[in-house]
Write an enzyme that holds these catalytic residues in place. Sequence first.
Site, PDB file in Angstrom:
ATOM      1  N   HIS A  69      99.834  31.739  27.830  1.00  0.00           N
ATOM      2  CA  HIS A  69      98.483  31.267  28.154  1.00  0.00           C
ATOM      3  C   HIS A  69      98.536  30.080  29.117  1.00  0.00           C
ATOM      4  CE1 HIS A  69      98.362  33.332  24.284  1.00  0.00           C
ATOM      5  NE2 HIS A  69      97.088  33.600  24.513  1.00  0.00           N
ATOM      6  N   HIS A  88      93.294  32.902  30.987  1.00  0.00           N
ATOM      7  CA  HIS A  88      93.421  32.551  29.558  1.00  0.00           C
ATOM      8  C   HIS A  88      94.771  32.954  28.972  1.00  0.00           C
ATOM      9  CE1 HIS A  88      92.669  32.268  25.231  1.00  0.00           C
ATOM     10  NE2 HIS A  88      93.317  33.421  25.201  1.00  0.00           N
ATOM     11  N   GLU A 135      86.104  25.665   0.562  1.00  0.00           N
ATOM     12  CA  GLU A 135      87.440  26.053   0.096  1.00  0.00           C
ATOM     13  C   GLU A 135      88.449  26.076   1.236  1.00  0.00           C
ATOM     14  OE1 GLU A 135      84.671  27.850  -0.403  1.00  0.00           O
ATOM     15  OE2 GLU A 135      84.264  27.577  -2.546  1.00  0.00           O
ATOM     16  N   HIS A 160      82.814  37.142  -9.711  1.00  0.00           N
ATOM     17  CA  HIS A 160      83.654  35.987 -10.026  1.00  0.00           C
ATOM     18  C   HIS A 160      84.983  36.366 -10.671  1.00  0.00           C
ATOM     19  CE1 HIS A 160      80.161  33.821  -8.885  1.00  0.00           C
ATOM     20  NE2 HIS A 160      80.590  32.657  -9.333  1.00  0.00           N
TER      21      HIS A 160
END
Length: 654
Positions: free
Chosen positions: A27, A258, A403, A465
Amino acid sequence: MTVRPSDLANAVRALSMDAVQAANSGHPGMPMGMADAATVLFTQYLKFDPKDPAWPDRDRFVLSAGHGSMLIYSLLHLTGYQRPTIEDIRNFRQLGSPCAGHPENFELPGVECTTGPLGQGLAMAVGMAIAERHLNAVFGDALVDHRTWAIAGDGCLMEGINHEAAGLAGHLGLGRLIVLWDDNRITIDGAVDLSSSEDVIARYDATGWHTVACDGHDMADVARAIDEAIADPRPSLIRCRTIIGKGAPNKQGTSATHGSPLGAEEVAAARATLGWDHPPFEVPEDIRDEWLRFGARGASAHVEWQDRLASHSDRGEFERRIKGEVVLADAAKAAFADWDKMPASVATRKASELELEGLTAAMPELIGGSADLTGSNNTKTRATAPLTRANYGGRYIYYGIREFGMGAAMNGMALHGGVIPYGGTFLVFSDYARPAIRLSALQRTRVVYVMTHDSIGLGEDGPTHQPIEHLMSLRVIPNLDVYRPCDSVETAECWALALAKADGPGLLALTRQNLKQLREGGEMLSAKGAYRLRAAQAQRKVVLIATGSEVGLAVETAALLEAEGIGADVVSMPCWSLFDAQDAAYRADILPEGVLKVSIEAGTTMGWERYTGLNGLRFGLDSYGASAPAEALFDHFGLTAPKIAPQIVAALSS
Ligand SMILES: Cc1ncc(C[n+]2csc(CCOP(=O)(O)OP(=O)(O)O)c2C)c(N)n1
Ligand SMILES: [Mg+2]
C-alpha cells in the site's frame, strides 16, 4: 547541500513506493500521503530513543491504518532503530522479513501493536493512554509522563469500534492521546462519499474531544495543529487534509494508489516529481544523517529519565511492574487467600469474585473492569476503586456497553506494560469482542477475559443470552487459553494460570448457577488442562470427559454407571489447549484407547470428536437454548444423569 524537511519526507515516500514495487504488493498511497505529517511528528514531537525501543517512558505511536506499514518501517529505519535494516525493507512482505504486510509488535521493537484490522489500533491507543495516566497517578511525573499518538485513516474512523474507543477516551478525558486523521477522502472502493456523509469532526466534538484541522502537506500547519492538541486538556483528533499517494503525479488522489504498486513508469514519474533521483533503497548520506540526528533527539531525555529512576524511592516496584513477571505459585496463593469464606455450593463467577479479592489485594498491577455487567460478572473488588478522570489511580474501569472497545483497550493496556487488565461480559457477547480477543492472541498480550453466564445454566434470559457455539469457537483461536472451571478450586487455579501466562490471553468461562464443590485443593491439577477427577471403581469401561458445570453432572452419571457395575472415570477438562500441550503418555493415560469416551458439555458438540473419537458419545446442545429456569432446561435438553447414563449403557452393549 542543506537538507530540507521535504527531503526527509520524500525519503519516506521513496522507500515506501520502492518497497511496494519490489514486493509487487502493498500500500504506497497511505505512507506517501502521510509522509509530511509523520515527519513532523517524528522529528519534532515524538519522544523515543531508537537505542532502547522498550524505554518505559517513551511516547507510544500506533499506526492504526496498518495497511500503510511502509510508513512505520521507513520511520523506524531512518531514525536509527536496529531493525528494520535496509535489507529487511528490501524484503518487505517476504517470508522471514520483520517487515510483514501489516505491522506486528512481535516482529519489530518499535512497533507498539499489531494493526491492520481497521479501527483497533485507535482503540488500543486509548488503552495505552489509560495505562499511562494510571501509572502516572501511581508513580508520578518523574517516571511516567508520556503521550500516545495514533495515525488513523478514513476506515479506522468508519469502523464501529472507533465510536466505542472515542466514547471511552472522551469520557475519561485522556488528554495525552492525539490522533492524526489521514483525511484523504479515499478508501478502496473510491471516494469516501460513496459510502459516508457523516461529519466526523462533529461526532468527535460531541464525544468530548478537541478537534483541529490542518493541511497535512504543510509541515508548519501540522505543527501548529499538534501544538494546539497538546495544549488542550481533552483527547485530540487532528484532521490532516491530505492527498493519497502524494508525489505520484498521475495516480495521486485516487484509490489506485491505495493497495497496489504504482508500477515502474509511475514510480519513475514520482521520482521526477519529487526531485528524488536516487536509486531504489538508497538514501543520500546527508538526508540519512539528518534523519539519524532527529532519531537521536530523545537520547538525553532518556538519560535524564534513567537518572530519575536510579534515585527514585519506588524504583523496585516500578521495575517489577514493567517486567510484568507473575509467579504461578504466588498468584495461586493470592487466589486462595480468602478460602475460609468460600461457600460449599457456589457459582464459579462468585468464586472468581472472592478469589479476585485476594488477587487484586496482592497484585496492584491488576486493573479490572466490565462492560456494564459488574454485578453479574463479579469483577469488582474492594481493592479496585473506580478509575475515573478525577482518579486515574483507580483500578476498576466502567467500560460501559462497549465489549469490543473494552477488549481493544485491554490490549493497549497490556501492550503498554506495567498493568495487567481483566474485564468481563457475558460469554455470549464474546462475539462482540471477538476481533479484540483474536488480536490479544495474535499479539501475545496478557489480557484476562472474564466471561460469565456460560451456558443454558443462566436460565430465564433465554436463547439470546445462552452461549452455544461460543466455547468451541473460542477454543479454535490459536494462543487463547479458554478455561471452564468446574468449582471454586479450579476457578482459583485457572485464574492463577491465566495471570502467569505472560505471552497470551486467557478467557474464563464462569457459571451463573451454583455448583457443588468437587475438589479440595492440593496439587494444581488444572495446569494439566485435564485430569482424572474420579477413578473408576468397577472395571473401567468408560471415560466421561466434562467441563465446568457439567463435571458435577459427569460425577452423578458415573455413580449411576458404577451402580450397574460399569466402571467410569470422570475427567475434568478445564482447558483444552493446556491438555493438548501435555506429553503423549499423560494424554494416553487420561484418555486411554479401548474404552468408550463420552463428552458432556452444555454447548455445541462439534469438536468433541477430538477426544471421544467418532465412536464415542457427545452430550451437549446443537440447537439454541430456551427461556426457563436452569434445571428445567438441563432436563429439557437431556443433560441429566438419569437421561445420559442409559444411553451410555446402551452404547456399551451394542
Ligand atoms: C476491519 C477491516 N476491514 C477491512 C479491511 C480491508 N481494508 C484495508 S484498507 C481499507 C480501506 C481503508 O481506507 P482508508 O482508511 O481511508 O485508507 P486509505 O485508502 O486512505 O489508505 C480496507 C477496507 C481491513 N483492513 N480491516
Ligand atoms: Mg482514506
